[in-house]
Structures are given as C-alpha cells and as structure tokens.
Design a protein around this motif. Sequence first.
Motif, PDB file in Angstrom:
ATOM      1  N   GLY A   1       0.812  -1.211   0.000  1.00 53.25           N
ATOM      2  CA  GLY A   1       0.000   0.000   0.000  1.00 53.25           C
ATOM      3  C   GLY A   1       0.843   1.257   0.000  1.00 53.25           C
ATOM      4  O   GLY A   1       0.536   2.233  -0.689  1.00 53.25           O
TER       5      GLY A   1
ATOM      6  N   GLY B   1       0.054   1.994  -3.468  1.00 53.72           N
ATOM      7  CA  GLY B   1      -1.350   2.278  -3.206  1.00 53.72           C
ATOM      8  C   GLY B   1      -1.866   3.557  -3.854  1.00 53.72           C
ATOM      9  O   GLY B   1      -1.333   4.642  -3.608  1.00 53.72           O
ATOM     10  N   LYS B   2      -2.884   3.419  -4.676  1.00 51.98           N
ATOM     11  CA  LYS B   2      -3.525   4.568  -5.318  1.00 51.98           C
ATOM     12  C   LYS B   2      -5.046   4.509  -5.215  1.00 51.98           C
ATOM     13  O   LYS B   2      -5.711   5.541  -5.134  1.00 51.98           O
ATOM     14  CB  LYS B   2      -3.118   4.650  -6.789  1.00 51.98           C
ATOM     15  CG  LYS B   2      -1.657   4.993  -7.034  1.00 51.98           C
ATOM     16  CD  LYS B   2      -1.356   5.100  -8.513  1.00 51.98           C
ATOM     17  CE  LYS B   2       0.115   5.461  -8.763  1.00 51.98           C
ATOM     18  NZ  LYS B   2       0.417   5.544 -10.220  1.00 51.98           N
ATOM     19  N   HIS B   3      -5.596   3.307  -5.255  1.00 51.48           N
ATOM     20  CA  HIS B   3      -7.050   3.147  -5.291  1.00 51.48           C
ATOM     21  C   HIS B   3      -7.561   2.726  -3.904  1.00 51.48           C
ATOM     22  O   HIS B   3      -7.181   1.670  -3.393  1.00 51.48           O
ATOM     23  CB  HIS B   3      -7.444   2.101  -6.342  1.00 51.48           C
ATOM     24  CG  HIS B   3      -6.954   2.435  -7.720  1.00 51.48           C
ATOM     25  ND1 HIS B   3      -5.717   2.036  -8.176  1.00 51.48           N
ATOM     26  CD2 HIS B   3      -7.535   3.157  -8.723  1.00 51.48           C
ATOM     27  CE1 HIS B   3      -5.553   2.472  -9.414  1.00 51.48           C
ATOM     28  NE2 HIS B   3      -6.634   3.163  -9.768  1.00 51.48           N
ATOM     29  N   LYS B   4      -8.398   3.559  -3.317  1.00 52.49           N
ATOM     30  CA  LYS B   4      -8.893   3.321  -1.960  1.00 52.49           C
ATOM     31  C   LYS B   4      -9.808   2.092  -1.910  1.00 52.49           C
ATOM     32  O   LYS B   4     -10.656   1.905  -2.781  1.00 52.49           O
ATOM     33  CB  LYS B   4      -9.652   4.532  -1.452  1.00 52.49           C
ATOM     34  CG  LYS B   4      -8.824   5.823  -1.410  1.00 52.49           C
ATOM     35  CD  LYS B   4      -7.669   5.723  -0.442  1.00 52.49           C
ATOM     36  CE  LYS B   4      -6.907   7.028  -0.341  1.00 52.49           C
ATOM     37  NZ  LYS B   4      -5.741   6.927   0.567  1.00 52.49           N
ATOM     38  N   LEU B   5      -9.605   1.278  -0.870  1.00 53.43           N
ATOM     39  CA  LEU B   5     -10.411   0.073  -0.694  1.00 53.43           C
ATOM     40  C   LEU B   5     -11.776   0.402  -0.083  1.00 53.43           C
ATOM     41  O   LEU B   5     -12.811  -0.037  -0.588  1.00 53.43           O
ATOM     42  CB  LEU B   5      -9.663  -0.930   0.192  1.00 53.43           C
ATOM     43  CG  LEU B   5     -10.374  -2.241   0.527  1.00 53.43           C
ATOM     44  CD1 LEU B   5     -10.619  -3.061  -0.740  1.00 53.43           C
ATOM     45  CD2 LEU B   5      -9.553  -3.055   1.524  1.00 53.43           C
TER      46      LEU B   5
ATOM     47  N   PRO C   1     -12.846   3.949   1.446  1.00 52.45           N
ATOM     48  CA  PRO C   1     -12.479   5.296   1.912  1.00 52.45           C
ATOM     49  C   PRO C   1     -13.364   5.827   3.037  1.00 52.45           C
ATOM     50  O   PRO C   1     -12.898   6.613   3.860  1.00 52.45           O
ATOM     51  CB  PRO C   1     -12.616   6.151   0.647  1.00 52.45           C
ATOM     52  CG  PRO C   1     -13.494   5.367  -0.287  1.00 52.45           C
ATOM     53  CD  PRO C   1     -13.207   3.927   0.016  1.00 52.45           C
TER      54      PRO C   1
ATOM     55  N   LYS D   1      -6.445   2.216   3.619  1.00 45.47           N
ATOM     56  CA  LYS D   1      -6.361   0.919   2.952  1.00 45.47           C
ATOM     57  C   LYS D   1      -6.631   1.065   1.452  1.00 45.47           C
ATOM     58  O   LYS D   1      -7.527   1.801   1.043  1.00 45.47           O
ATOM     59  CB  LYS D   1      -7.352  -0.069   3.569  1.00 45.47           C
ATOM     60  CG  LYS D   1      -6.917  -0.543   4.950  1.00 45.47           C
ATOM     61  CD  LYS D   1      -7.864  -1.579   5.499  1.00 45.47           C
ATOM     62  CE  LYS D   1      -7.293  -2.218   6.745  1.00 45.47           C
ATOM     63  NZ  LYS D   1      -6.852  -1.246   7.749  1.00 45.47           N
ATOM     64  N   THR D   2      -5.838   0.326   0.654  1.00 45.38           N
ATOM     65  CA  THR D   2      -5.963   0.401  -0.799  1.00 45.38           C
ATOM     66  C   THR D   2      -6.132  -0.990  -1.395  1.00 45.38           C
ATOM     67  O   THR D   2      -5.803  -2.004  -0.766  1.00 45.38           O
ATOM     68  CB  THR D   2      -4.714   1.056  -1.416  1.00 45.38           C
ATOM     69  OG1 THR D   2      -3.554   0.218  -1.139  1.00 45.38           O
ATOM     70  CG2 THR D   2      -4.482   2.439  -0.853  1.00 45.38           C
ATOM     71  N   TRP D   3      -6.612  -1.027  -2.626  1.00 44.54           N
ATOM     72  CA  TRP D   3      -6.740  -2.291  -3.352  1.00 44.54           C
ATOM     73  C   TRP D   3      -5.361  -2.891  -3.623  1.00 44.54           C
ATOM     74  O   TRP D   3      -5.193  -4.111  -3.584  1.00 44.54           O
ATOM     75  CB  TRP D   3      -7.480  -2.061  -4.669  1.00 44.54           C
ATOM     76  CG  TRP D   3      -8.961  -1.936  -4.493  1.00 44.54           C
ATOM     77  CD1 TRP D   3      -9.691  -0.792  -4.488  1.00 44.54           C
ATOM     78  CD2 TRP D   3      -9.891  -3.003  -4.266  1.00 44.54           C
ATOM     79  NE1 TRP D   3     -11.018  -1.061  -4.272  1.00 44.54           N
ATOM     80  CE2 TRP D   3     -11.175  -2.422  -4.139  1.00 44.54           C
ATOM     81  CE3 TRP D   3      -9.758  -4.390  -4.148  1.00 44.54           C
ATOM     82  CZ2 TRP D   3     -12.317  -3.177  -3.912  1.00 44.54           C
ATOM     83  CZ3 TRP D   3     -10.896  -5.149  -3.920  1.00 44.54           C
ATOM     84  CH2 TRP D   3     -12.152  -4.542  -3.801  1.00 44.54           C
ATOM     85  N   GLU D   4      -4.385  -2.033  -3.905  1.00 41.19           N
ATOM     86  CA  GLU D   4      -3.032  -2.530  -4.125  1.00 41.19           C
ATOM     87  C   GLU D   4      -2.487  -3.203  -2.869  1.00 41.19           C
ATOM     88  O   GLU D   4      -1.808  -4.237  -2.945  1.00 41.19           O
ATOM     89  CB  GLU D   4      -2.113  -1.383  -4.542  1.00 41.19           C
ATOM     90  CG  GLU D   4      -2.401  -0.815  -5.927  1.00 41.19           C
ATOM     91  CD  GLU D   4      -3.541   0.191  -5.936  1.00 41.19           C
ATOM     92  OE1 GLU D   4      -3.871   0.705  -7.023  1.00 41.19           O
ATOM     93  OE2 GLU D   4      -4.113   0.474  -4.862  1.00 41.19           O
TER      94      GLU D   4
END
Length: 282
Positions: free
Chosen positions: A172, A176-180, A182, A188-191
């Motif tokens: 992350g 990490g760029k895409h929020k899981l 928010p 937390k992110t999808w990455e």
Amino acid sequence: MLKYRLITALILIPVVIAALFFLPPLAFALVTLAVCMLAAWEWGQLAGYVERSQRIWLAIICGFLLALMMLSVPAYHHSVHQLMIGGPLWLSLVWWLAALLLVLFYPRSAALWRNSRPLRLIFGLLTIVPFFWGMLALRQFDYVNNHFTGAWWLLYVMVLVWGADSGAYMFGKLFGKHKLAPRVSPGKTWEGLIGGLVTSAVISWLFGRYAPLSLEPMTLLICSIIAVLASVLGDLTESMFKREAGIKDSGHLIPGHGGILDRIDSLTAAVPVFACLMLLVF
C-alpha cells in the motif's frame, strides 16, 4: 511510536508462541478467556458504554457466558461437531457476511444500528464468542494424538494474518492509489489488499511445505485466502465501529499498539472462519 511498537512486538510474539505450544488446554482456554474479557471491556466503548463500571460489568458478563459455555461441554468430548463449539463457528460465517454488507453500505448501514446499544452489544458477542471457540477448537485439534498439532495450526493462522497485514502495509505504501473503503478506513488500498494476498500465498506455501500441517495444498490455500479476506473485513469492521464511536484506538493497554481489539481485530474474523472451513467444511 514506531520504537514502542517494535519493542512491544518483540516481547509479545515470543510470549504468544510459548502460550500456544506449552500451555495445557485448560490454561490456554483461561488465557483466551481473559483476552476475550478485555476485548469485551473495550467493545463496551464501541457500543456506547463509556462509564468504567458499565464496561467492567460487560467484561464480567462476557467471561461468565464463555465459562458457562465451556462447562456445558463434556470434558471428555471436545469435538468440533458439538453444538456449543460448532454452532459459534457456523455463526461466524453468517456474522462476517452480514458485517461485509454493513461495511460496503457504510455510512447508510449505520442508520440500522447507530442508536441501538443492544444491537451493538450483539455485534460484539458475534465477534468475540466465535473467536473464543475458534481459538480453542484449533488448539485442541488432534490433541490426543499430538499435543502440538493444534498449536501449529493456530501459529499458522496468526503468521498468515500478521504477514498479510505487513504485506498490505508495504504494498500500500509503495503502490497504493485506489482506496479500498475510503468511508471506513481511508488508509487501505486495493493494491495493499493484493499485496497482502500475495504475501499470504507465499506464507501458505512455506508452511505447507515445511511445517507439519496435514491438509491438501489446494484446500489449505483456499482456506487461507478466505481467512485473509476475513481478516481484512475484521479490521474494517472495527474501524467502522470506532469511527461511529469517535475514537482512534479501542484502548491503551498495549504500548504503541492501542488496545486488545486493535491487535486482534483481524484475528477475531480470521480464526473462527478458518476453523470453520478447515474443521467443518473441508
């Protein structure tokens, strides 16, 4: 803060491993009972009970309930198929599926439970009671034939969750760029989730190859991936309740780590789900 976290981890990890392998079943059950009582004490704050006396009573009632459940199981018959043991494990699957919906639809879902202390207490019981029985069921697995089999399984789940959490944190931070989620946990992110799953897959392969875990590799991998996903959900669910309660940490018992719930939130979901899949489904 990081220094305190590292020092505390270096102290607690050997203690936890020693408890897993060297405590007899009754002593291990009592230690787990004490942890659950502390978790109930902290959950009281999430449920809206801020008075110390109220939370003490919640911890006592939780401990009494778990002790009563333990006493209702015959000492000579700790099969996971006993209703008192298997029931909470099956119930954990139902609860965490419901928790998934609460997290996915937060904050709209909070309208259902935000103003209900009893409902939030029920959520706490659905979190703590299956965790307690998941810990005991895994620890006593095949205990008659080998006293350490269950300890290896519990150690595996814990290392799996800790490793996935560390992998998610590192991935992350790096990618990490895409929020899981928010609205629940902006960090937390999808990455990070994908990184945690990759880390858990590596841990699963290493344990399956070098540790005495008697389970088919594909079955172990399936149980492990679902348990890791459940651990993420456990973390998000506690974050959701803390956000509603307006607090950052569930407590301050562990220096640098917050409260008991902050340390076991992932395990409260992963342990009973893994135990149910391994012992009852597969």
